[in-house]
Design an enzyme around this catalytic site. Structure first.
Site, mmCIF file in Angstrom:
data_model
loop_
_atom_site.group_PDB
_atom_site.id
_atom_site.type_symbol
_atom_site.label_atom_id
_atom_site.label_comp_id
_atom_site.label_asym_id
_atom_site.label_seq_id
_atom_site.Cartn_x
_atom_site.Cartn_y
_atom_site.Cartn_z
ATOM 1 N N ARG A 150 42.914 49.309 50.969
ATOM 2 C CA ARG A 150 41.773 49.922 51.751
ATOM 3 C C ARG A 150 40.591 50.245 51.533
ATOM 4 O O ARG A 150 40.811 49.427 49.649
ATOM 5 C CB ARG A 150 42.482 51.837 52.439
ATOM 6 N N THR A 152 38.034 51.570 49.010
ATOM 7 C CA THR A 152 37.724 52.348 47.682
ATOM 8 C C THR A 152 36.633 52.480 47.687
ATOM 9 O O THR A 152 36.308 53.580 46.349
ATOM 10 C CB THR A 152 38.673 51.631 46.679
ATOM 11 N N TRP A 163 33.136 37.571 44.653
ATOM 12 C CA TRP A 163 33.624 36.424 46.412
ATOM 13 C C TRP A 163 32.314 35.117 45.622
ATOM 14 O O TRP A 163 32.516 33.741 45.816
ATOM 15 C CB TRP A 163 33.285 36.877 47.457
ATOM 16 N N SER A 210 38.894 31.553 52.491
ATOM 17 C CA SER A 210 38.156 32.630 53.519
ATOM 18 C C SER A 210 38.974 33.209 54.660
ATOM 19 O O SER A 210 38.504 34.303 54.848
ATOM 20 C CB SER A 210 37.348 30.853 54.400
ATOM 21 N N HIS A 213 39.948 35.908 52.775
ATOM 22 C CA HIS A 213 38.676 36.802 52.223
ATOM 23 C C HIS A 213 38.505 37.681 52.948
ATOM 24 O O HIS A 213 38.272 38.778 53.643
ATOM 25 C CB HIS A 213 37.200 35.806 52.244
ATOM 26 N N ARG A 245 30.766 42.228 59.547
ATOM 27 C CA ARG A 245 31.133 41.121 58.963
ATOM 28 C C ARG A 245 32.303 40.097 60.155
ATOM 29 O O ARG A 245 32.283 38.920 58.860
ATOM 30 C CB ARG A 245 33.461 41.163 57.704
ATOM 31 N N CYS A 352 37.924 46.861 40.686
ATOM 32 C CA CYS A 352 38.089 48.453 41.040
ATOM 33 C C CYS A 352 40.043 47.975 41.248
ATOM 34 O O CYS A 352 40.466 46.581 41.489
ATOM 35 C CB CYS A 352 38.605 48.653 42.696
ATOM 36 N N CYS A 355 41.526 46.961 44.075
ATOM 37 C CA CYS A 355 40.731 45.806 44.539
ATOM 38 C C CYS A 355 42.268 44.882 44.305
ATOM 39 O O CYS A 355 41.893 43.174 44.189
ATOM 40 C CB CYS A 355 39.960 45.988 45.065
#
Length: 407
Positions: A150, A152, A163, A210, A213, A245, A352, A355
């Site tokens: 989720r 953060t 990325w 992709s 992502h 996004r 993180c 993540c």
């Protein structure tokens, strides 16, 4: 707006939605809540191999040190790990990061005893990913159910750099991809016109990344920190974040294509599940946790899911991959493998912990799916009884494969 056929496939969005939502996902979800699939061993202490990583604490720009916690058992947290002076000075920032995004890796005594026995059921072989050394003192078991993927608070230039590095240096990008336009918002803006100038294999590789992502961004938008007060924290869907996004207008037509790439990723991983059935069907294969009745029940559910995957009517045809000149095909396959291995290493640069955990897990899951698709001949030769020398999956790979597909 995401509807109809997917490029390079005979399948359409609606068929996948119906199959996944009504048949496959409810069963898969049950499987992922079982002990065998909820514990994943990961080394979150590996240094970034590509650049000096001096970001702080896993929230925005504070340190990537795990926050001290008396609750984490000695058997899990290595006793040899010493917190640096800097980390102790950052205790307050760490508390904040811990609240938002730190990894909770506290395991019960029973679970710790069970996981010690798992290792004897694991064989070591890894092709597509830079595997964590799970015997390293820094590697620890994490309960994935206690650590959902989720939002953060990790965003901005650091997240963007990850990325950007993946797309810029490790993706077979088409010549007419416009490069990232903004580094302020934790995301690369990649605007494409037509993916026509690269061969089907390289195009597929780009679309898989992709799709990965897109998957991660959807989870961050769906479990967003909506309210953070002294009395309660509330997580839920952030529609604005999702639209930024994926909305067709806001992304200049790119959003729906990103979502279609997610469906493409789904098809590739589903195809891998349909191919791996012989490996799991052998009587000698057990989802070993030490609880006999639960192990048998979960293996039955696992086989049910794999048979269901096999029954899907419109599978991706991976025979179109590497079908040309044998020498060229071998070269391309090796290129694929090395690019993907590099991407799995970049996950150690994510600032993180939570993540990083989900990035590593999903990358290993996709790597395992590719390993399966490229090992079809070996899988067909697996003997019904006895060891499978030609083809092996470790417990790590199995847990990553199913959890990545669950995402």
């Amino acid at each position: 707006q995401v509807t109809g056929y997917l490029d390079d496939c005979t399948c359409d969005v609606e068929t996948i939605d119906a199959f996944n939502n009504y048949k496959l996902f409810p069963r898969l979800n049950e499987l992922l809540e079982s002990d065998y699939f909820r514990y994943y061993k990961v080394n979150l202490q590996k240094p970034c191999p590509f650049w000096d990583d001096n970001s702080h604490c896993g929230m925005r720009d504070c340190a990537v040190q795990p926050c001290p916690s008396d609750e984490i058992p000695d058997g899990i947290r290595s006793g040899s790990y010493k917190y640096s002076e800097e980390a102790n000075n950052l205790a307050e920032e760490c508390e904040e990061a811990k609240r938002l995004g730190a990894v909770d890796d506290s395991l019960s005594k029973e679970t710790r005893e069970a996981v010690l026995q798992w290792t004897q059921h694991d064989d070591s072989s890894d092709n597509f990913c830079e595997a964590d050394d799970i015997h390293s003192p820094d590697a620890e078991y994490v309960d994935l159910l206690l650590n959902p993927e989720r939002y953060t608070g990790y965003k901005g230039p650091d997240a963007w750099k990850i990325w950007n590095s993946i797309y810029e240096e490790n993706c077979f990008k088409p010549q007419n991809v416009k490069r990232p336009l903004a580094s302020g918002r934790g995301e690369s803006f990649i605007y494409l016109t037509k993916l026509v100038r690269v061969c089907v294999e390289k195009r597929a590789f780009y679309r898989l990344i992709s799709g990965l992502h897109a998957s991660i961004n959807i989870h961050l938008s769906a479990r967003y920190l909506l309210q953070d007060t002294w009395s309660e924290k509330k997580w839920g869907p952030n529609v604005t974040e999702f639209q930024q996004r994926f909305d067709e207008v806001l992304t200049r037509g790119e959003g729906p294509r990103r979502l279609k790439n997610l469906y493409f990723l789904y098809l590739i991983e589903l195809r891998a599940l349909s191919k791996i059935l012989p490996f799991f069907e052998r009587p000698s294969f057990q989802l070993y946790t030490g609880n006999k009745s639960q192990d048998a029940e979960m293996k039955h559910l696992l086989l049910e899911i794999l048979h269901l995957a096999k029954s899907f009517p419109l599978h991706f045809d991976e025979n179109s991959f590497f079908a040309g000149n044998k020498k060229e095909a071998a070269k391309l396959k090796e290129e694929f493998r090395l690019h993907f291995k590099n991407i799995s290493k970049i996950m150690d640069c994510v600032g993180c912990f939570k993540c990083r955990l989900w990035g590593k897990l999903q990358t290993q899951g996709l790597g395992t799916a590719l390993k399966i698709l490229f090992s079809e001949n070996l899988i067909e030769k697996i003997p019904e009884s006895g060891p499978s020398y030609g083809f092996q999956l470790t417990r790590q790979e199995i847990v990553a494969l199913f959890n990545a597909f669950g995402r």
